[in-house]
Design an enzyme around this catalytic site. Structure first.
Site, PDB file in Angstrom:
ATOM      1  N   GLU A 169       0.894  -1.174  -0.140  1.00  0.00           N
ATOM      2  CA  GLU A 169      -0.631   0.657   0.049  1.00  0.00           C
ATOM      3  C   GLU A 169       0.813   1.142   0.099  1.00  0.00           C
ATOM      4  O   GLU A 169       0.637   2.754   0.797  1.00  0.00           O
ATOM      5  CB  GLU A 169      -0.808  -0.191   1.354  1.00  0.00           C
ATOM      6  CG  GLU A 169      -0.198  -0.086   2.332  1.00  0.00           C
ATOM      7  CD  GLU A 169      -1.365  -0.856   3.936  1.00  0.00           C
ATOM      8  OE1 GLU A 169      -1.856   0.957   3.375  1.00  0.00           O
ATOM      9  OE2 GLU A 169      -0.923  -0.895   4.546  1.00  0.00           O
ATOM     10  N   CYS A 219      -3.119  -3.748   4.296  1.00  0.00           N
ATOM     11  CA  CYS A 219      -2.284  -4.729   4.955  1.00  0.00           C
ATOM     12  C   CYS A 219      -2.589  -5.903   4.399  1.00  0.00           C
ATOM     13  O   CYS A 219      -2.095  -7.080   4.611  1.00  0.00           O
ATOM     14  CB  CYS A 219      -2.336  -4.518   6.282  1.00  0.00           C
ATOM     15  SG  CYS A 219      -1.625  -2.897   6.560  1.00  0.00           S
ATOM     16  N   HIS A 244      -1.984 -10.165  12.104  1.00  0.00           N
ATOM     17  CA  HIS A 244      -1.348  -9.335  11.363  1.00  0.00           C
ATOM     18  C   HIS A 244      -1.458  -7.828  12.126  1.00  0.00           C
ATOM     19  O   HIS A 244      -2.104  -8.276  13.433  1.00  0.00           O
ATOM     20  CB  HIS A 244      -1.986  -8.140  10.742  1.00  0.00           C
ATOM     21  CG  HIS A 244      -2.116  -7.019  10.316  1.00  0.00           C
ATOM     22  ND1 HIS A 244      -0.618  -6.722   9.459  1.00  0.00           N
ATOM     23  CD2 HIS A 244      -2.573  -5.751  10.728  1.00  0.00           C
ATOM     24  CE1 HIS A 244      -1.825  -5.032   9.479  1.00  0.00           C
ATOM     25  NE2 HIS A 244      -2.251  -4.373  10.304  1.00  0.00           N
TER      26      HIS A 244
HETATM   27  N1  CAA Z   1       0.830   2.897  30.323  1.00  0.00           N
HETATM   28  C1  CAA Z   1       0.341   2.089  30.146  1.00  0.00           C
HETATM   29  N2  CAA Z   1      -0.560   1.905  28.978  1.00  0.00           N
HETATM   30  C2  CAA Z   1      -0.863   2.933  28.784  1.00  0.00           C
HETATM   31  C3  CAA Z   1      -0.540   3.796  29.312  1.00  0.00           C
HETATM   32  C4  CAA Z   1       0.728   3.718  30.261  1.00  0.00           C
HETATM   33  N3  CAA Z   1       1.138   5.403  31.319  1.00  0.00           N
HETATM   34  N4  CAA Z   1      -0.693   5.239  29.030  1.00  0.00           N
HETATM   35  C5  CAA Z   1      -1.911   4.936  27.849  1.00  0.00           C
HETATM   36  N5  CAA Z   1      -2.090   3.345  27.875  1.00  0.00           N
HETATM   37  C6  CAA Z   1      -2.818   2.378  26.663  1.00  0.00           C
HETATM   38  C7  CAA Z   1      -4.015   2.218  27.074  1.00  0.00           C
HETATM   39  O1  CAA Z   1      -4.909   2.613  28.056  1.00  0.00           O
HETATM   40  C8  CAA Z   1      -4.378   1.814  25.740  1.00  0.00           C
HETATM   41  O2  CAA Z   1      -3.982   0.605  26.031  1.00  0.00           O
HETATM   42  P1  CAA Z   1      -5.734  -0.810  25.703  1.00  0.00           P
HETATM   43  O3  CAA Z   1      -6.137  -0.461  24.282  1.00  0.00           O
HETATM   44  O4  CAA Z   1      -5.531  -2.033  26.462  1.00  0.00           O
HETATM   45  O5  CAA Z   1      -7.457   0.289  25.847  1.00  0.00           O
HETATM   46  C9  CAA Z   1      -3.145   2.434  24.969  1.00  0.00           C
HETATM   47  O6  CAA Z   1      -2.392   2.402  26.145  1.00  0.00           O
HETATM   48  C10 CAA Z   1      -3.569   2.567  23.342  1.00  0.00           C
HETATM   49  O7  CAA Z   1      -3.590   4.045  24.469  1.00  0.00           O
HETATM   50  P2  CAA Z   1      -5.491   5.072  24.281  1.00  0.00           P
HETATM   51  O8  CAA Z   1      -6.057   4.430  23.087  1.00  0.00           O
HETATM   52  O9  CAA Z   1      -4.935   6.497  24.678  1.00  0.00           O
HETATM   53  O10 CAA Z   1      -3.761   5.380  22.751  1.00  0.00           O
HETATM   54  P3  CAA Z   1      -4.667   6.535  21.524  1.00  0.00           P
HETATM   55  O11 CAA Z   1      -5.343   7.348  21.245  1.00  0.00           O
HETATM   56  O12 CAA Z   1      -3.249   7.225  21.647  1.00  0.00           O
HETATM   57  O13 CAA Z   1      -4.152   5.350  19.957  1.00  0.00           O
HETATM   58  C11 CAA Z   1      -4.073   4.240  18.209  1.00  0.00           C
HETATM   59  C12 CAA Z   1      -3.595   4.434  19.885  1.00  0.00           C
HETATM   60  C13 CAA Z   1      -5.906   3.751  18.174  1.00  0.00           C
HETATM   61  C14 CAA Z   1      -3.365   2.024  18.188  1.00  0.00           C
HETATM   62  C15 CAA Z   1      -3.020   4.773  17.323  1.00  0.00           C
HETATM   63  O14 CAA Z   1      -1.771   5.287  17.702  1.00  0.00           O
HETATM   64  C16 CAA Z   1      -3.610   4.466  16.107  1.00  0.00           C
HETATM   65  O15 CAA Z   1      -4.701   5.257  15.628  1.00  0.00           O
HETATM   66  N6  CAA Z   1      -2.362   3.442  14.982  1.00  0.00           N
HETATM   67  C17 CAA Z   1      -3.137   3.358  14.159  1.00  0.00           C
HETATM   68  C18 CAA Z   1      -3.685   3.365  13.877  1.00  0.00           C
HETATM   69  C19 CAA Z   1      -4.024   1.205  13.918  1.00  0.00           C
HETATM   70  O16 CAA Z   1      -3.452   0.621  13.708  1.00  0.00           O
HETATM   71  N7  CAA Z   1      -4.874   0.791  14.000  1.00  0.00           N
HETATM   72  C20 CAA Z   1      -4.769  -0.976  14.377  1.00  0.00           C
HETATM   73  C21 CAA Z   1      -6.306  -1.717  13.399  1.00  0.00           C
HETATM   74  S1  CAA Z   1      -6.260  -1.370  11.769  1.00  0.00           S
HETATM   75  C22 CAA Z   1      -4.479  -1.732  11.499  1.00  0.00           C
HETATM   76  O17 CAA Z   1      -4.297  -2.820  11.658  1.00  0.00           O
HETATM   77  C23 CAA Z   1      -4.738  -1.821  10.143  1.00  0.00           C
HETATM   78  C24 CAA Z   1      -3.627  -1.166   9.874  1.00  0.00           C
HETATM   79  O18 CAA Z   1      -2.219  -1.939   9.771  1.00  0.00           O
HETATM   80  C25 CAA Z   1      -2.748   0.017  10.111  1.00  0.00           C
END
Ligand code: CAA
Length: 388
Positions: A79, A111, A233
């Protein structure tokens, strides 16, 4: 006749960022990245590496003279394509010296592309058992500085040689797939960075996994008992952990212990490379095979492929005798250990560096890049690929 994965090669660029330092620079608790997201290091692609060069570098690790003559199909799942018309697979075919009486083309569905390639290869080998297919998943995951997706970036390629009588994994014919038109993650033609609805993408991933897992069990009458390990994945290692957790809720203690133990072995590479999109599932599999204990021949491995947008597929395969002998564990370990860490300043300074899009010439210094195949620049809108 068994058909499946005969060889696996992996390539990731020579530079990376440390996730704790990135978290500190973003004024975020480092545990969010290392535990919450589950990533320790993130591979960065220099301008001299793109989806084509990384794919060629991964493939060059596994192809010998016999393979070059037997391969008659080159499939590039990506991609991060470099041209709207010409497929990167044609460059990969050329850069890896595969014989000319071959097909070469690119597959795109986020992916999922490399999985589509594997399934196509399975059909091709069924009809042409003496031929081989090169399938490569190669990508640069890029969301942007200071974005929610930033800690889930990465870069790399996994090359798979698909053949009859495979020496690593014989792929089972039955698989379960699911397609639904959703906007969880996408990249418009005018953007080099992905757009994502992060929380929705996580939910969609789990929903698709549970659907295809259920469908697969109904089709095959298999259950968790039949699986030595499950591979996923992995956009980041916490994602697969969540998916695994969703099926372990009602599992026996034995299944839970075994599957969780193998999950830890399977994420070693993904934790220090980051998201490689099309190659991420196969990097997860490679880590299990190279970093885990030797599993008995016949052990069944489940594989969940997910491409946002979205297509999910669950399929499986059985390990072949002495599969460890086919792996490039030492070479892959050396490549990962030899990488140079970029400071956050270096990473940020180079983040927006790009090739010109006005037809002008730019030459790149390939000597700074240890990759055997690299991008030497662009001239007259034509990418200049070089092999050392
Ligand atoms: N210590 C330990 N853990 C902590 C923490 C701390 N101090 N602070 C936060 N966390 C944890 C949270 O509790 C959360 O855990 P859970 O998911 O188990 O609840 C985790 O860290 C992430 O925190 P947030 O959800 O608040 O994080 P975020 O809002 O910043 O976003 C994300 C995380 C959505 C993955 C973001 O990085 C993102 O958008 N990434 C790209 C999209 C992606 O990868 N999606 C995956 C599915 S799609 C796919 O698989 C296709 C692909 O390849 C893209």
């Amino acid at each position: 006749m068994d058909i499946g994965i005969d060889k696996i090669g992996f390539y990731t660029p020579h530079i990376h960022v440390d996730m704790k330092k990135l978290a500190e620079a973003r004024k975020i608790d480092p545990a969010k990245y290392t535990i919450g997201i589950g990533q320790d290091k993130m591979a960065i692609a220099p301008l001299t590496q793109d989806a084509v060069t990384m794919a060629a570098n991964a493939a060059l690790k596994i192809l010998d003279e016999e393979d070059r003559n037997a391969v008659d199909m080159v499939l590039l799942g990506t991609e991060s394509g470099v041209d709207h018309s010409k497929s990167g697979a044609v460059w990969v075919h050329h850069l890896t010296d595969i014989q000319s009486q071959a097909r070469a083309f690119e597959l795109k569905q986020a992916c999922y592309g490399a999985t589509a390639g594997i399934q196509m290869a399975m059909g091709h080998i069924t009809m042409n058992p003496d031929r081989k297919v090169l399938v490569v998943g190669s990508d640069i995951a890029k969301y942007g500085l200071n974005t929610g997706g930033e800690p889930t970036q990465g870069a790399g390629a996994v090359a798979l040689l698909i053949s009859a009588n495979p020496r690593i994994l014989a792929i089972d014919p039955t698989s379960a797939m699911y397609t639904s038109d959703i906007m969880d993650f996408w990249r418009p033609l005018y953007s080099d960075k992905a757009k994502v609805d992060g929380k929705f993408s996580n939910q969609a991933y789990i929903e698709f996994f549970l659907r295809v897992w259920k469908d697969y069990q109904e089709k095959t009458n298999r259950s968790l008992d039949d699986f030595e390990a499950l591979c996923f994945h992995l956009p980041y290692t916490k994602m697969g952990r969540k998916a695994l957790g969703a099926v372990l809720e009602s599992a026996t203690a034995e299944n839970k212990e075994r599957l969780e133990r193998h999950y830890e072995e399977s994420i070693v590479y993904n934790r220090i490379v980051g998201n490689v999109y099309t190659g991420a599932l196969y990097l997860n599999l490679l880590s299990l095979l190279e970093q885990g204990e030797e599993l008995p021949a016949g052990s069944r491995i489940g594989l969940f492929s997910y491409g946002s947008g979205a297509v999910g597929e669950f399929f499986s395969g059985t390990l072949q005798p002495n599969y460890k002998k086919q792996l490039l564990t030492t070479e892959h370990g050396k490549m990962l250990n030899d990488r140079r860490e970029l400071s956050i300043e270096e990473y940020e300074a180079s983040f927006e560096d790009a090739l010109p899009i006005d037809g002008s010439t730019r030459e790149l210094d390939g000597q700074t890049d240890p990759g055997p195949v690299y991008l030497a620049g662009i001239a007259d809108d034509i990418r200049q690929y070089m092999k050392k």
